[in-house]
Design a protein around this motif. Structure first.
Motif, PDB file in Angstrom:
ATOM      1  N   ILE A  44      -7.137  13.552  -7.188  1.00  0.00           N
ATOM      2  CA  ILE A  44      -7.662  13.246  -5.854  1.00  0.00           C
ATOM      3  C   ILE A  44      -6.502  12.978  -4.902  1.00  0.00           C
ATOM      4  N   LEU A  45      -6.532  13.604  -3.739  1.00  0.00           N
ATOM      5  CA  LEU A  45      -5.552  13.351  -2.689  1.00  0.00           C
ATOM      6  C   LEU A  45      -6.133  12.370  -1.683  1.00  0.00           C
ATOM      7  N   ILE A  46      -5.424  11.278  -1.410  1.00  0.00           N
ATOM      8  CA  ILE A  46      -5.831  10.309  -0.390  1.00  0.00           C
ATOM      9  C   ILE A  46      -4.784  10.333   0.718  1.00  0.00           C
ATOM     10  N   VAL A  47      -5.230  10.504   1.965  1.00  0.00           N
ATOM     11  CA  VAL A  47      -4.323  10.449   3.105  1.00  0.00           C
ATOM     12  C   VAL A  47      -4.917   9.489   4.139  1.00  0.00           C
ATOM     13  N   ASP A  48      -4.277   8.338   4.321  1.00  0.00           N
ATOM     14  CA  ASP A  48      -4.767   7.340   5.270  1.00  0.00           C
ATOM     15  C   ASP A  48      -3.600   6.454   5.684  1.00  0.00           C
ATOM     16  N   ASP A  49      -3.389   6.305   6.997  1.00  0.00           N
ATOM     17  CA  ASP A  49      -2.261   5.497   7.457  1.00  0.00           C
ATOM     18  C   ASP A  49      -2.551   3.991   7.395  1.00  0.00           C
ATOM     19  N   GLU A  50      -3.813   3.637   7.158  1.00  0.00           N
ATOM     20  CA  GLU A  50      -4.138   2.224   6.936  1.00  0.00           C
ATOM     21  C   GLU A  50      -3.898   1.935   5.455  1.00  0.00           C
ATOM     22  N   GLN A  51      -2.747   1.358   5.175  1.00  0.00           N
ATOM     23  CA  GLN A  51      -2.300   1.224   3.789  1.00  0.00           C
ATOM     24  C   GLN A  51      -3.253   0.392   2.938  1.00  0.00           C
ATOM     25  N   GLU A  52      -3.845  -0.633   3.528  1.00  0.00           N
ATOM     26  CA  GLU A  52      -4.770  -1.469   2.755  1.00  0.00           C
ATOM     27  C   GLU A  52      -5.969  -0.660   2.280  1.00  0.00           C
TER      28      GLU A  52
ATOM     29  N   GLU B 219     -10.484   6.598 -13.686  1.00  0.00           N
ATOM     30  CA  GLU B 219      -9.531   7.426 -14.432  1.00  0.00           C
ATOM     31  C   GLU B 219      -9.163   8.727 -13.729  1.00  0.00           C
ATOM     32  N   TYR B 220      -9.325   8.777 -12.393  1.00  0.00           N
ATOM     33  CA  TYR B 220      -8.857   9.930 -11.640  1.00  0.00           C
ATOM     34  C   TYR B 220      -7.346   9.813 -11.432  1.00  0.00           C
ATOM     35  N   LYS B 221      -6.680  10.948 -11.363  1.00  0.00           N
ATOM     36  CA  LYS B 221      -5.271  10.971 -10.986  1.00  0.00           C
ATOM     37  C   LYS B 221      -5.202  10.979  -9.468  1.00  0.00           C
ATOM     38  N   VAL B 222      -4.442  10.057  -8.882  1.00  0.00           N
ATOM     39  CA  VAL B 222      -4.444   9.880  -7.435  1.00  0.00           C
ATOM     40  C   VAL B 222      -3.075  10.205  -6.838  1.00  0.00           C
ATOM     41  N   PHE B 223      -3.089  11.040  -5.799  1.00  0.00           N
ATOM     42  CA  PHE B 223      -1.912  11.257  -4.960  1.00  0.00           C
ATOM     43  C   PHE B 223      -2.200  10.564  -3.634  1.00  0.00           C
ATOM     44  N   LYS B 224      -1.423   9.541  -3.304  1.00  0.00           N
ATOM     45  CA  LYS B 224      -1.713   8.723  -2.120  1.00  0.00           C
ATOM     46  C   LYS B 224      -0.570   8.824  -1.117  1.00  0.00           C
ATOM     47  N   PHE B 225      -0.931   9.096   0.159  1.00  0.00           N
ATOM     48  CA  PHE B 225       0.079   9.209   1.210  1.00  0.00           C
ATOM     49  C   PHE B 225      -0.445   8.567   2.490  1.00  0.00           C
ATOM     50  N   TYR B 226       0.510   8.171   3.341  1.00  0.00           N
ATOM     51  CA  TYR B 226       0.163   7.535   4.607  1.00  0.00           C
ATOM     52  C   TYR B 226       0.445   8.435   5.810  1.00  0.00           C
ATOM     53  N   THR B 227       1.033   9.609   5.579  1.00  0.00           N
ATOM     54  CA  THR B 227       1.357  10.526   6.675  1.00  0.00           C
ATOM     55  C   THR B 227       0.895  11.938   6.345  1.00  0.00           C
TER      56      THR B 227
ATOM     57  N   MET C 135      -7.360  10.095  11.889  1.00  0.00           N
ATOM     58  CA  MET C 135      -6.231   9.696  12.714  1.00  0.00           C
ATOM     59  C   MET C 135      -5.023   9.339  11.851  1.00  0.00           C
ATOM     60  N   LEU C 136      -3.913  10.065  12.062  1.00  0.00           N
ATOM     61  CA  LEU C 136      -2.679   9.828  11.319  1.00  0.00           C
ATOM     62  C   LEU C 136      -1.515   9.729  12.303  1.00  0.00           C
ATOM     63  N   PRO C 137      -0.434   9.036  11.944  1.00  0.00           N
ATOM     64  CA  PRO C 137       0.671   8.838  12.892  1.00  0.00           C
ATOM     65  C   PRO C 137       1.394  10.126  13.274  1.00  0.00           C
ATOM     66  N   ASP C 138       1.383  11.125  12.398  1.00  0.00           N
ATOM     67  CA  ASP C 138       2.119  12.368  12.676  1.00  0.00           C
ATOM     68  C   ASP C 138       1.208  13.592  12.670  1.00  0.00           C
ATOM     69  N   GLY C 139      -0.055  13.400  12.955  1.00  0.00           N
ATOM     70  CA  GLY C 139      -1.001  14.516  12.969  1.00  0.00           C
ATOM     71  C   GLY C 139      -2.412  14.009  12.819  1.00  0.00           C
ATOM     72  N   ASN C 140      -3.295  14.819  12.248  1.00  0.00           N
ATOM     73  CA  ASN C 140      -4.670  14.376  12.017  1.00  0.00           C
ATOM     74  C   ASN C 140      -5.256  15.092  10.805  1.00  0.00           C
ATOM     75  N   GLY C 141      -6.340  14.510  10.303  1.00  0.00           N
ATOM     76  CA  GLY C 141      -6.988  15.062   9.129  1.00  0.00           C
ATOM     77  C   GLY C 141      -7.596  16.433   9.365  1.00  0.00           C
ATOM     78  N   PHE C 142      -7.946  16.740  10.622  1.00  0.00           N
ATOM     79  CA  PHE C 142      -8.523  18.046  10.920  1.00  0.00           C
ATOM     80  C   PHE C 142      -7.531  19.171  10.614  1.00  0.00           C
ATOM     81  N   SER C 143      -6.281  18.987  11.027  1.00  0.00           N
ATOM     82  CA  SER C 143      -5.276  20.030  10.790  1.00  0.00           C
ATOM     83  C   SER C 143      -4.978  20.180   9.298  1.00  0.00           C
ATOM     84  N   ILE C 144      -5.016  19.053   8.563  1.00  0.00           N
ATOM     85  CA  ILE C 144      -4.804  19.130   7.114  1.00  0.00           C
ATOM     86  C   ILE C 144      -5.952  19.881   6.459  1.00  0.00           C
ATOM     87  N   CYS C 145      -7.168  19.580   6.891  1.00  0.00           N
ATOM     88  CA  CYS C 145      -8.353  20.275   6.360  1.00  0.00           C
ATOM     89  C   CYS C 145      -8.254  21.773   6.622  1.00  0.00           C
TER      90      CYS C 145
END
Length: 231
Positions: free
Chosen positions: A5-13, A26-34, A55-65
């Motif tokens: 699972i890929l998680i992308v969220d600039d709210e670290q908490e 038991e999922y394998k997680v890739f976690k990023f803030y940018t 909403m991300l500091p250097d872009g947005n989730g729409f462009s990643i999608c």
């Protein structure tokens, strides 16, 4: 270890909390803030599902999608702090399969992840069945390989779009209501999202198929009732 699972969220908490719940399953997680880190991971690692903050500091989730949909069909769930309908529609139009609005309950998010992965895994590893291929007027749907061809050209469909088209083809000649489509895909626990979700996915399907709303060859709207594919 289960799926990745890929998680992308600039709210670290929030990202850290989601990671804990997914690790407990038991999922394998890739976690990023940018966005930059996430895009690098997408290009280098095998991902089975993506959770993208809008909403991300250097872009947005729409462009990643959008970037994901250029190459991959695995499920994408958008995370948004906004209640505005336009954000949800934008995400679905760009190829997202689901969305969840912050603040959310972690267990609900985990349930959404499991539901999307069940459908995606089922389509890609289902046992061979004699009636696994659906053929209709130049449209070929293989429910085992999750491949769809239109006039011998491949259609890049998301798992949700594939589900909708498969259901309509299996019920061809009959009207399928938005509520029925919703139940078949998400289950009644997700009814609160409303029928607009189905409307957006239908619109996206038509665009990919080159199907005209006014004079459709494939997906016909029966106003006030639902959708159908003629026999």
């Amino acid at each position: 270890m289960k799926e990745s699972i890929l998680i992308v969220d600039d709210e670290q908490e929030i990202a850290d909390l989601v990671e804990v719940y997914l690790n407990n399953e038991e999922y394998k997680v890739f976690k990023f803030y940018t966005a930059a880190e996430a895009l690098a991971c997408i290009n280098e690692e095998k991902i089975d599902l993506a959770l993208l903050d809008v909403m991300l500091p250097d872009g947005n989730g729409f462009s990643i999608c959008q970037h994901i949909r250029e190459k991959y069909t695995y499920p994408v769930i958008m995370l948004t702090a906004k209640e505005e309908e336009t954000d949800k529609i934008t995400g679905l139009t760009l190829g997202a399969d689901d969305y969840i609005t912050k603040p959310f309950r972690p267990l609900e998010l985990v349930a959404r992840v499991k539901a999307q992965l069940r459908r995606y895994t089922k389509y890609n590893s289902a046992p061979v069945e004699p009636d696994s291929v659906i053929v209709h007027s130049g449209l070929v749907i293989d429910t085992n390989t999750h491949e769809c061809l239109l006039n011998e050209k491949p259609l890049a469909l998301t798992p949700t779009e594939f589900s909708i088209l498969k259901i309509l083809c299996l019920q061809k000649g009959n009207v399928v209501s938005s509520e029925q489509l919703f139940y078949e895909i998400w289950g009644d626990e997700y009814f609160s999202k409303g029928n607009n979700t189905i409307t957006v996915h239908i619109r996206h399907l038509r665009e990919k198929m080159g199907d005209c709303v006014e004079n459709p060859k494939y997906i016909k709207t029966v106003w006030g009732v639902g959708y159908k594919i003629e026999k």
